[in-house]
Design a protein around this motif. Structure first.
Motif, PDB file in Angstrom:
ATOM      1  N   SER A   1     -12.857  -2.810  -9.148  1.00 58.68           N
ATOM      2  CA  SER A   1     -13.909  -1.932  -8.644  1.00 58.68           C
ATOM      3  C   SER A   1     -13.289  -0.842  -7.773  1.00 58.68           C
ATOM      4  N   GLN A   2     -14.083   0.128  -7.459  1.00 62.82           N
ATOM      5  CA  GLN A   2     -13.637   1.181  -6.549  1.00 62.82           C
ATOM      6  C   GLN A   2     -13.295   0.567  -5.184  1.00 62.82           C
ATOM      7  N   GLU A   3     -14.056  -0.435  -4.782  1.00 62.82           N
ATOM      8  CA  GLU A   3     -13.820  -1.094  -3.489  1.00 62.82           C
ATOM      9  C   GLU A   3     -12.470  -1.824  -3.474  1.00 62.82           C
ATOM     10  N   SER A   4     -12.134  -2.522  -4.556  1.00 67.05           N
ATOM     11  CA  SER A   4     -10.828  -3.183  -4.639  1.00 67.05           C
ATOM     12  C   SER A   4      -9.715  -2.146  -4.581  1.00 67.05           C
ATOM     13  N   ALA A   5      -9.899  -1.050  -5.313  1.00 66.00           N
ATOM     14  CA  ALA A   5      -8.905   0.026  -5.303  1.00 66.00           C
ATOM     15  C   ALA A   5      -8.717   0.561  -3.886  1.00 66.00           C
ATOM     16  N   ARG A   6      -9.814   0.761  -3.180  1.00 66.84           N
ATOM     17  CA  ARG A   6      -9.748   1.265  -1.803  1.00 66.84           C
ATOM     18  C   ARG A   6      -8.951   0.301  -0.921  1.00 66.84           C
ATOM     19  N   LYS A   7      -9.224  -0.992  -1.063  1.00 66.85           N
ATOM     20  CA  LYS A   7      -8.528  -1.995  -0.248  1.00 66.85           C
ATOM     21  C   LYS A   7      -7.035  -2.025  -0.550  1.00 66.85           C
TER      22      LYS A   7
ATOM     23  N   SER B   1       0.829  -1.211   0.000  1.00 65.93           N
ATOM     24  CA  SER B   1       0.000   0.000   0.000  1.00 65.93           C
ATOM     25  C   SER B   1       0.860   1.256   0.000  1.00 65.93           C
ATOM     26  N   ALA B   2       1.880   1.274   0.836  1.00 67.44           N
ATOM     27  CA  ALA B   2       2.759   2.444   0.924  1.00 67.44           C
ATOM     28  C   ALA B   2       3.463   2.697  -0.411  1.00 67.44           C
TER      29      ALA B   2
ATOM     30  N   PHE C   1      -8.174   6.088  -8.871  1.00 68.44           N
ATOM     31  CA  PHE C   1      -7.214   5.001  -9.053  1.00 68.44           C
ATOM     32  C   PHE C   1      -7.829   3.867  -9.865  1.00 68.44           C
ATOM     33  N   ALA C   2      -9.050   3.439  -9.498  1.00 67.96           N
ATOM     34  CA  ALA C   2      -9.711   2.351 -10.222  1.00 67.96           C
ATOM     35  C   ALA C   2      -9.910   2.726 -11.690  1.00 67.96           C
ATOM     36  N   THR C   3     -10.333   3.958 -11.940  1.00 70.31           N
ATOM     37  CA  THR C   3     -10.548   4.421 -13.311  1.00 70.31           C
ATOM     38  C   THR C   3      -9.249   4.385 -14.111  1.00 70.31           C
ATOM     39  N   GLN C   4      -8.171   4.901 -13.529  1.00 71.11           N
ATOM     40  CA  GLN C   4      -6.878   4.929 -14.215  1.00 71.11           C
ATOM     41  C   GLN C   4      -6.321   3.517 -14.408  1.00 71.11           C
ATOM     42  N   PHE C   5      -6.475   2.677 -13.396  1.00 71.67           N
ATOM     43  CA  PHE C   5      -6.012   1.292 -13.501  1.00 71.67           C
ATOM     44  C   PHE C   5      -6.738   0.588 -14.640  1.00 71.67           C
TER      45      PHE C   5
END
Length: 143
Positions: A66-72, A29-30, A50-54
């Motif tokens: 998903s946005q949730e995966s990106a958040r995690k 994460s860091a 991040f999810a959009t760019q990924f």
């Protein structure tokens, strides 16, 4: 270690492996956040952005997140699979060694498991030798 002192060897190993995984996820994460800040020249990147760019980087839609995966990922709560790792390495120029930590930990865990099994086998062997010796002594006294 007081926290895990009252549980068995296998359970202690599981607790330690969970701690190692948590540390791995935090390290990932860091590094991910640092790479995103450098790439996008921003102090903070939202999970949605991040999810959009990924997803723009992925040639296969099956790799989209998903946005949730990106958040995690950003929070260090989970770790991407190998295909998504490759997207991150190529896109953000991340150090590929960062992603082999889990494999190394799994290898270390296997080594520790083998060591525990070998120790238990040794104790069992010693116990069997003692029991056999006592049985032979008992047979001698009966004759």
């Amino acid at each position: 270690m007081q926290l895990i002192g009252g549980i068995g060897g296998g359970e202690k190993l599981d607790v330690l492996l969970n701690l190692l995984n948590m540390n791995t996820h935090k390290l990932f994460s860091a590094e991910l956040n640092k790479a995103l800040r450098l790439k996008y020249k921003s102090k903070s990147i939202s999970a949605f952005y991040f999810a959009t760019q990924f997803n723009k980087q992925c040639k296969k839609t099956s790799l989209h997140i998903s946005q949730e995966s990106a958040r995690k990922w950003l929070k260090g709560l989970s770790f991407p699979n190998q295909e998504r790792i490759m997207v991150l390495i190529l896109w953000l120029k991340l150090d590929s060694r960062l992603f082999y930590i889990e494999d190394l930990q799994a290898s270390d865990a296997d080594d520790r498991s083998q060591s525990i099994i070998a120790d238990q086998a040794k104790v069992l062997k010693e116990t069997l030798i003692k029991m056999t010796t006592k049985l032979l002594e008992l047979i001698k006294t009966i004759r």
